[in-house]
Design a protein around this motif. Sequence first.
Motif: not given
Length: 589
Positions: A288-291, A335-337, A340, A386-388, A395, A469-470, A473, A586
């Motif tokens: 998702c997103g940046s990933a 995924s960083q976290s 998700t 919050v912004a990776t 990654q 995106l960066k 956001e 998320v």
Amino acid sequence: MCGIIGYIGKENPKNILIEGLKNLEYRGYDSAGIALKNENDIQIIKSVGKISNLEEKISSEKIIEANIGIAHTRWATHGEANEINAHPHQVGRVTLVHNGIIENADDLRKKLVKEGTTFKSQTDTEVACALINHYYKDDITTAITQALTEIKGSYAFGIVVENNPNLYAVRKDSQLIIGINDKELFIASDISAIINYTNKYILLEENEIATLTKEKYIITKDGKEIKKEIEETKMNAEAKDKCGYEHYMLKEIMEEPRVLEETLKPYLNNSELLPDLSTYEEIHIVACGSAMYAGMIGKTLLEEKANLKCYIECASEYRYKKIIYDRKTLVILISQSGETADTIAAMKKAKENNIDTLAIVNVKTSTIAREADKQLFIEAGPEIAVATTKAYILQVAVLALLSYKAAFSKKLIQEFDIEKELKALPKQLNSILEQQETYKALAKKIYNENNIFFIGRKIDYSICLEGSLKLKEVSYIHSEAYQAGELKHGTISLINDMTPVIAVVTDEEVKEKTISNIEEVKSRGAFMIVISTEEYKNCHENIVVPKINDFFQPILVVPVLQLLAYEVAKLRDCDIDKPKNLAKSVTVE
Ligand code: F6R
């Protein structure tokens, strides 16, 4: 996205819980609350907005003597962000905090209303609380077990009960750990909440019920006691410090050379450690997103350099799409976290279809790290903003390595010979980061704009997606990334006099084509910023990055865009580390 901390011990937990909530702030939230408890009384205090609002409210009230407490940061899903909807919720003798989403909350609510329960809030959490209370006769763990058989969805619950001296916890599809030290016990959504008190913890597995007393913990499943391993994290309290930087985002960008070196080190001379993707007929990258944007870079490299068929999809689509698994396929989850919700669901879908899964993940204790068949860990350490930023770079680095290895295995590269280049990379990256003054000056020229466009082709387009995106956001400027050749099919109508357009030009094969597109927008009045590997004079601003091995080139470009977004957001006085409406992890659909 929602955070839980709970305490049982000898102290009054008020300050410990507040500190824990502050450590969980990075996950994103819009209200917070706390429940303090002693043998006879429970005191609940909640407030909307920042933790400081909650602190203020607590300081204006007479606080009870207590030795147990649960606290929560809420990121609204069911019902708006107000005090009534904030956690903890209390129904009858049960008080609880909850992360996750109860999918059948409406049905359960109707059933409970018929049986006489009245509800104060619009939340799914109050429904869960009421259901446990409904089943509670004299044994709370039996009531929790009964309620869980009816609850559909994801949850991590911290529960306290009237006239009961213990703290209870249970989870499914939402992370919850038990923190342990000599004097006290904790529950937490992640270790960062309690890192000032302990680095030892137990991972609670699905539907295991933890009973925490003042002296010990008991974990049971289906009424039977289970022995659990105590884990230890290397994270320490300093890792969560800003170390003199004004924002975590800046600190984390500046950490990129160091974490890059740490992540690459094991592979420098040992390509055997990398999985060989060339044994698969098809690769699916899901994130998702940046990933996902990091994954797009991986897709381009796997296809262009290793001739591997690669398909990329955002996890929220992949999980529901008809996917035909008719070839030997590997699903790569990024995924960083590692928490998700959509990415977890995509992983489950692949596993249900007996497809191999490989996770590129930062948090080693996370669901994705534990449940994927294979793992490649990035060594980003805690990412608080919050912004990776640093996790994204790692990654990309790991995907570049995987692509290089696949190309080597397919004999498209004759020698696995990148040690020298990889060793040089952190220093080259550092030299990019040192030019902060250049990015500051550029930010001053564009920070008042309402629209900023990014254009690029192939891998440069994927870089643009992340840059755009960066920017949006953290700075709240509307921005879009376009494949450079696509702009003239509609969006070019939005280019007015001095509209900033940022072009990325690193891919030699399509360089001339992108330059033609730069000319097209420039002649329509755009303020043209070009980030390239060769000097380009025919524009308003040109940032030149060193030309390196194609596989790793994005690692020298994206940090420019990260710092530009940071400087623009700073000039606009934005809440850089906690942009509005966003959550770090998320954990709901
Ligand atoms: C953007 C950002 C998000 C995450 C996305 C996936 O700066 O951080 O787009 O990349 O929410 O999160 P993880 O990597 O934790 O699965």
